[in-house]
Design an enzyme around this catalytic site. Structure first.
Site, short mmCIF file in Angstrom:
data_model
loop_
_atom_site.label_atom_id
_atom_site.label_comp_id
_atom_site.label_asym_id
_atom_site.label_seq_id
_atom_site.Cartn_x
_atom_site.Cartn_y
_atom_site.Cartn_z
N TYR A 148 4.79 8.47 13.43
CA TYR A 148 5.74 6.98 11.88
C TYR A 148 4.78 6.25 10.90
CZ TYR A 148 6.95 2.55 12.26
OH TYR A 148 7.45 0.88 12.11
N LYS A 152 6.03 5.54 7.22
CA LYS A 152 5.58 4.39 6.14
C LYS A 152 5.33 4.53 5.13
CE LYS A 152 8.75 1.98 9.04
NZ LYS A 152 9.88 1.67 8.06
#
Length: 288
Positions: A148, A152
């Site tokens: 994750y 980002k």
């Protein structure tokens, strides 16, 4: 007579940041256009009188169908695009299911790319603003979030370059570095477990508590939305907008700290000492 202003926000399922953003735009008199997954509930939007369309950012035709609908509604103008759609995948780096990580990249990174590819002409025509919702996860090596965090970090760097490339067209690009915000993004991770036999098995219970936690001190999503919307409406917004719990400390340490400044903090926070001890014991027992 001035024309209506339009803001398109992806990922507006109930309980998330996107829903809060379209609610705030509507409150400010801007025509908000929300998107939800084709199979996702939309009652929360229809009851609020918010325009919405189905969208799966991973499917090209879904994006082009949305563009046709938005063009018809707005007359070919789009003042604000917020790339908010995103999913989480929580797991240790060494136990990562690459297929699941690829799916997340398709939503969190390639989704915004698809949206900008198809909608940039409408935004340029309106000398509008693009907002990409990033995260402190793209800054710090937060445990169990390696994949994750990578999505980002990729989104944030792509957004940086997009900002420079769009400047000649007077299009503004804002990268939002979001802190801990109270949403339901972890709902699909609550069932996840450390795989049997993993080197991280000694922390299986810690991991379970992590994916089922209710974040303490998280920023209210409507408060977050009010601040992000305010920035998106500025004639000269910041390139990066840090907002949400813990962003002040993280911004300071990222600016002035050394690269491994997070390591000792995360070691204690995630009880890596216990993992180290269990590992050393296992090595000793196997060697005896």
């Amino acid at each position: 007579m001035s024309r209506s202003r339009f803001a398109l926000v992806t990922g507006c399922g109930q309980g998330g940041i996107g829903e809060a953003l379209v609610t705030e735009y509507t409150r400010r008199g801007i025509h908000a256009i929300a998107t939800v997954l084709p199979q996702e509930a939309s009652d929360h939007l229809s009851e609020a009188g918010i325009t919405f369309f189905p969208l799966d950012v991973t499917i090209e035709k879904s994006v082009t169908d949305l563009k046709a609908s938005v063009q018809k509604l707005t007359g070919g103008h789009l003042d604000i695009l917020i790339n908010c759609a995103g999913i989480a995948y929580t797991m240790t780096a060494i136990d990562t299911d690459v297929v699941a990580a690829q799916r997340m990249f398709d939503v969190n990174v390639f989704g915004p790319m698809r949206m900008v590819y198809h909608f940039h002409d409408m935004i340029i025509r309106s000398t509008g603003t693009i907002v990409n919702i990033g995260s402190i996860g793209g800054i710090i090596p937060y445990l169990y979030g390696s994949s994750y965090n990578a999505t980002k970090a990729a989104l944030q760097h792509w957004s940086n370059t997009l900002r420079v490339e769009m400047a000649p067209f007077d299009v503004k690009v804002i990268t939002v570095i979001s802190g801990e915000v109270s949403t339901n993004i972890l709902k699909n991770d609550a069932h996840r477990q450390i795989p049997e036999g993993s080197y991280y098995s000694p922390l299986a219970e810690n991991f379970k508590q992590h994916v089922t936690r209710t974040p303490q001190g998280a920023t209210d999503r409507f408060q977050y939305a009010a601040n992000v919307v305010a920035q998106s409406l500025k004639p000269r917004p910041p390139a990066w907008f840090w907002y949400g719990s813990f962003t002040g400390m993280i911004r300071f340490l990222d600016t002035f700290g050394w690269r491994t400044v997070w390591d000792s903090m995360l070691w204690r926070m995630f009880d890596l000492g216990k993992l180290k001890q269990e590992h050393c014991t296992r090595i000793t027992d196997s060697g005896s």
